[in-house]
Design a protein around this motif. Structure first.
Motif, short mmCIF file in Angstrom:
data_model
loop_
_atom_site.label_atom_id
_atom_site.label_comp_id
_atom_site.label_asym_id
_atom_site.label_seq_id
_atom_site.Cartn_x
_atom_site.Cartn_y
_atom_site.Cartn_z
N TYR A 86 0.86 -1.19 0.00
CA TYR A 86 0.00 0.00 0.00
C TYR A 86 0.90 1.24 0.00
O TYR A 86 1.77 1.39 0.85
CB TYR A 86 -0.87 -0.08 1.25
CG TYR A 86 -1.92 0.98 1.48
CD1 TYR A 86 -2.38 1.82 0.47
CD2 TYR A 86 -2.49 1.10 2.75
CE1 TYR A 86 -3.37 2.75 0.73
CE2 TYR A 86 -3.48 2.03 3.02
CZ TYR A 86 -3.90 2.85 2.01
OH TYR A 86 -4.88 3.78 2.28
N MET A 87 0.69 2.13 -0.97
CA MET A 87 1.54 3.31 -1.11
C MET A 87 0.82 4.58 -0.67
O MET A 87 -0.39 4.70 -0.86
CB MET A 87 1.97 3.48 -2.57
CG MET A 87 2.78 2.34 -3.10
SD MET A 87 2.97 2.49 -4.88
CE MET A 87 4.10 3.85 -4.97
N ASP A 88 1.60 5.54 -0.20
CA ASP A 88 1.06 6.82 0.27
C ASP A 88 1.03 7.84 -0.85
O ASP A 88 1.49 8.95 -0.71
CB ASP A 88 1.92 7.34 1.42
CG ASP A 88 3.38 7.48 1.03
OD1 ASP A 88 3.77 6.93 -0.02
OD2 ASP A 88 4.12 8.16 1.76
N VAL A 89 0.50 7.42 -1.98
CA VAL A 89 0.65 8.24 -3.17
C VAL A 89 -0.69 8.87 -3.56
O VAL A 89 -1.74 8.34 -3.20
CB VAL A 89 1.21 7.33 -4.30
CG1 VAL A 89 0.14 6.47 -4.90
CG2 VAL A 89 1.91 8.14 -5.36
N GLY A 90 -0.64 9.97 -4.30
CA GLY A 90 -1.84 10.55 -4.90
C GLY A 90 -3.03 10.59 -3.96
O GLY A 90 -2.96 11.13 -2.87
N ASP A 143 8.20 10.74 10.25
CA ASP A 143 6.76 10.72 10.49
C ASP A 143 6.08 10.79 9.14
O ASP A 143 6.02 11.86 8.54
CB ASP A 143 6.34 11.92 11.34
CG ASP A 143 6.94 11.78 12.72
OD1 ASP A 143 6.91 10.66 13.24
OD2 ASP A 143 7.45 12.80 13.22
N ARG A 144 5.55 9.70 8.73
CA ARG A 144 5.03 9.64 7.38
C ARG A 144 3.51 9.70 7.39
O ARG A 144 2.87 8.91 8.07
CB ARG A 144 5.49 8.32 6.78
CG ARG A 144 5.64 8.37 5.31
CD ARG A 144 6.45 7.19 4.86
NE ARG A 144 6.08 6.89 3.49
CZ ARG A 144 6.58 5.90 2.81
NH1 ARG A 144 7.44 5.09 3.36
NH2 ARG A 144 6.20 5.69 1.57
N ALA A 145 2.98 10.65 6.65
CA ALA A 145 1.53 10.79 6.53
C ALA A 145 1.23 10.83 5.03
O ALA A 145 2.15 10.90 4.23
CB ALA A 145 1.11 12.08 7.21
N PRO A 146 -0.05 10.78 4.62
CA PRO A 146 -0.32 10.84 3.19
C PRO A 146 0.41 12.00 2.52
O PRO A 146 0.55 13.08 3.09
CB PRO A 146 -1.83 11.02 3.13
CG PRO A 146 -2.32 10.36 4.37
CD PRO A 146 -1.26 10.63 5.42
N LEU A 147 0.87 11.75 1.30
CA LEU A 147 1.71 12.71 0.57
C LEU A 147 0.99 14.02 0.31
O LEU A 147 1.53 15.09 0.52
CB LEU A 147 2.12 12.06 -0.77
CG LEU A 147 2.89 12.91 -1.75
CD1 LEU A 147 4.30 13.17 -1.23
CD2 LEU A 147 2.95 12.24 -3.11
N GLU A 199 -3.44 13.02 -8.56
CA GLU A 199 -4.16 11.79 -8.22
C GLU A 199 -3.56 10.58 -8.94
O GLU A 199 -3.21 10.66 -10.12
CB GLU A 199 -5.63 11.90 -8.67
CG GLU A 199 -6.44 12.96 -7.96
CD GLU A 199 -7.03 12.45 -6.65
OE1 GLU A 199 -6.72 11.32 -6.25
OE2 GLU A 199 -7.81 13.22 -6.05
N MET A 200 -3.54 9.46 -8.26
CA MET A 200 -3.08 8.20 -8.86
C MET A 200 -3.97 7.82 -10.05
O MET A 200 -3.51 7.31 -11.05
CB MET A 200 -3.14 7.12 -7.79
CG MET A 200 -2.68 5.78 -8.21
SD MET A 200 -0.90 5.70 -8.19
CE MET A 200 -0.65 3.98 -7.74
N HIS A 201 -5.29 8.07 -9.93
CA HIS A 201 -6.19 7.65 -11.00
C HIS A 201 -6.07 8.56 -12.23
O HIS A 201 -6.61 8.24 -13.28
CB HIS A 201 -7.65 7.57 -10.50
CG HIS A 201 -8.27 8.91 -10.21
ND1 HIS A 201 -8.25 9.47 -8.95
CD2 HIS A 201 -8.89 9.80 -10.99
CE1 HIS A 201 -8.85 10.64 -8.99
NE2 HIS A 201 -9.25 10.87 -10.22
#
Ligand code: SAM
Ligand code: SF4
Ligand code: SF4
Length: 345
Positions: A190-194, A322-326, A339-341
């Motif tokens: 699971y990636m924290d992308v888009g 501390d990693r949170a959504p990008l 967005e990834m989509h």
């Protein structure tokens, strides 16, 4: 001399997003209630895609993957496949789809010259599929997967994003299911992308954990070794073999990213070119193309961008403490290209 970026990486792999629309709402990709879509008149026509692809081929690209959004929502996609399949410099022409519309399209895609199919499949349980995607089309996805070998495709992959507490108890079931198709599963971290605005590190099931779980179930897992005696880690997937001979892959984009060997870039449906999945900035290719730029000018623009490329998005994210959504929702709304989509996974 061949074109390489600042880290010596060649430009080989082009992911072509043909639409930003989707008929699912996967929690890790499109969790929001509504989205801002790319204006239709800004989408590249197929001939424009062909022109840009030719420039990319001149610069070294030999693998093209159609993606989205959901690529099968793009009208007459087989026409685009036919146009691309007529270019012999594309060694590998593939698609990544959620499978919902695949049963009806697989034969035409095969006839048009598509090489390989990857279907995203996160669960074998219809009720889980509905919870995860907010749609009730699980049976259609399974029909779509069954239609792939019937249409004559081989080398089929099933891509599974593994999320803790969601589908991490289905790893072996998915491997066994893939055997019946036949296909090979690739587990994706699971990636924290888009648009993954609900991402958190504790929901990521790592490569190490995946190997542990499958090792307990099946016994010793070996890396797949190529004829050259090297592990078969044709980026991004590392491949493994179970004691019975079944193989599967892991794409450890979050805990063991492969930026050092990343040869991929992405073209959105409206002609923005991104050199990293995590990049904030892209290059507009539609503008120059529609203003009449020729192949040489477009090649200079793309080659210049690639030579300057220093992106290591996933590695840089890994180094954060501390990693949170990008990206936050407000920024995504301001620029849907994040967005990834839109960018194409
Ligand atoms: N709609 C098509 C599909 O789902 O196959 C193609 C586009 S989708 C953006 C491409 C791939 O990106 C899918 O396999 C999807 O599972 C993956 N993906 C999307 N969001 C992700 C995330 N946050 N982490 C990991 N993979 C993700
Ligand atoms: Fe799911 Fe693919 Fe649609 Fe994203 S683009 S919501 S991953 S089906
Ligand atoms: Fe390539 Fe960027 Fe992904 Fe790293 S994060 S593998 S550089 S696309």
């Amino acid at each position: 001399m061949s074109l390489v970026d600042t880290l010596g990486r060649p430009l080989r792999n082009l992911r072509l997003s043909v639409t930003d629309r989707c008929n699912l709402r996967c929690a890790y990709c499109m969790p929001e209630e509504d989205y801002i879509w790319l204006p239709r008149e800004e989408l590249l026509h197929f001939e424009e895609v062909g022109t840009l692809v030719d420039v990319f081929l001149d610069l070294g690209v030999d693998k093209v993957r159609l993606t989205g959004g959901e690529p099968l929502l793009r009208r007459d996609l087989s026409e685009l496949v036919r146009l691309l399949a007529a270019r012999p410099r594309i060694r590998d022409l593939a698609i990544t789809t959620n499978g919902v519309l695949l049963a009806e399209h697989a034969p035409a895609l095969k006839t048009a010259g598509l090489g390989r199919v990857t279907v995203s499949l996160d669960t074998l349980r219809p009720e889980r599929f509905t919870a995860l995607t907010r749609r009730t089309t699980h049976a259609q996805v399974l029909e779509g997967i069954a239609a792939v070998p019937r249409a004559g495709f081989t080398g089929t992959k099933l891509d599974t994003v593994v999320m803790r507490g969601v589908n991490d108890d289905e790893l072996a079931d998915l491997i066994e299911f893939a055997r019946t198709i036949p296909a090979e599963v690739r587990f994706i971290e699971y990636m924290d992308v888009g648009g993954a605005t609900r991402w958190s590190m504790d929901r990521v099931v790592s490569r190490g954990e995946i190997l542990d779980v499958l090792g307990h179930r099946y016994g010793a897992i070996e890396p797949v070794i190529t004829k050259m005696g090297e592990p078969d880690s044709t980026a991004p997937a590392e491949r493994f073999r179970l004691p019975g001979g079944l193989t599967f892959g892991i794409i450890a984009s979050t805990t063991a990213p492969f930026c050092r060997v990343c040869d991929r870039s992405r073209l959105t449906a409206d002609g923005m070119w991104y050199r990293c999945l995590y990049a904030r900035e892209g290059t507009d290719l539609r503008g120059p193309l529609r203003r009449g730029a020729g192949a040489a000018a477009l090649a200079a623009l793309i080659a210049g961008g690639w030579r300057e490329r220093a992106d290591r998005g996933a590695e840089e994210r890994l180094a954060l403490r501390d990693r949170a959504p990008l990206v936050q929702i407000a920024a995504l709304r301001q620029d849907p290209h994040l967005e990834m989509h839109t960018r194409g996974g």
